[in-house]
Design a protein around this motif. Sequence first.
Motif, short mmCIF file in Angstrom:
data_model
loop_
_atom_site.label_atom_id
_atom_site.label_comp_id
_atom_site.label_asym_id
_atom_site.label_seq_id
_atom_site.Cartn_x
_atom_site.Cartn_y
_atom_site.Cartn_z
N GLU A 23 41.31 34.91 35.52
CA GLU A 23 42.46 35.59 34.94
C GLU A 23 43.70 35.15 35.70
O GLU A 23 43.72 35.20 36.94
N VAL A 24 44.70 34.71 34.98
CA VAL A 24 45.97 34.31 35.58
C VAL A 24 46.98 35.41 35.26
O VAL A 24 47.33 35.62 34.11
N ASP A 25 47.41 36.11 36.31
CA ASP A 25 48.27 37.27 36.16
C ASP A 25 49.73 36.92 36.41
O ASP A 25 50.06 36.35 37.44
N GLY A 26 50.56 37.31 35.48
CA GLY A 26 52.00 37.12 35.62
C GLY A 26 52.68 38.41 36.06
O GLY A 26 52.04 39.34 36.54
N ASN A 57 50.36 33.78 38.55
CA ASN A 57 51.09 32.62 38.03
C ASN A 57 51.71 31.83 39.18
O ASN A 57 51.70 30.60 39.17
N ASP A 58 52.25 32.55 40.17
CA ASP A 58 52.87 31.89 41.32
C ASP A 58 51.86 31.02 42.07
O ASP A 58 52.18 29.89 42.46
N GLU A 59 50.63 31.52 42.25
CA GLU A 59 49.60 30.72 42.92
C GLU A 59 49.29 29.46 42.13
O GLU A 59 49.08 28.40 42.70
N GLY A 63 50.55 26.66 44.29
CA GLY A 63 49.42 26.47 45.20
C GLY A 63 48.16 26.10 44.46
O GLY A 63 47.09 26.64 44.72
N MET A 64 48.29 25.17 43.54
CA MET A 64 47.16 24.80 42.69
C MET A 64 45.95 24.34 43.51
O MET A 64 44.81 24.64 43.15
N GLU A 65 46.18 23.65 44.60
CA GLU A 65 45.04 23.18 45.42
C GLU A 65 44.22 24.36 45.92
O GLU A 65 42.99 24.31 45.90
N GLU A 66 44.89 25.43 46.36
CA GLU A 66 44.18 26.62 46.83
C GLU A 66 43.44 27.30 45.69
O GLU A 66 42.32 27.77 45.87
N VAL A 67 44.06 27.34 44.53
CA VAL A 67 43.41 27.94 43.36
C VAL A 67 42.15 27.14 43.00
O VAL A 67 41.09 27.71 42.76
N LEU A 68 42.27 25.83 43.00
CA LEU A 68 41.11 24.99 42.69
C LEU A 68 40.01 25.14 43.73
O LEU A 68 38.82 25.14 43.39
#
Length: 79
Positions: A23-26, A57-59, A63-68
Amino acid sequence: MRQHPAGPYVADFACRTLKLVIEVDGATHSTDEERQYDARRTAFLGGQGYRVLRVSNDEVMNGMEEVLSLISAAIAELK
């Protein structure tokens, strides 16, 4: 992964094979009412056997690398 209907909800991203929901929360997830709704949604999905990861959403944007890495770790645990 793609959107997936689950009962009265639609998961942002779901892998049915691994039973993983992301879930991507805005900004609309900041009030007490919205957090309670998210908690009910997470509880419902968990009751259906899904593991739910929530990221902002900010992550995703900054910070896409951390999300991945978070997603990769969850996948490793579920396999």
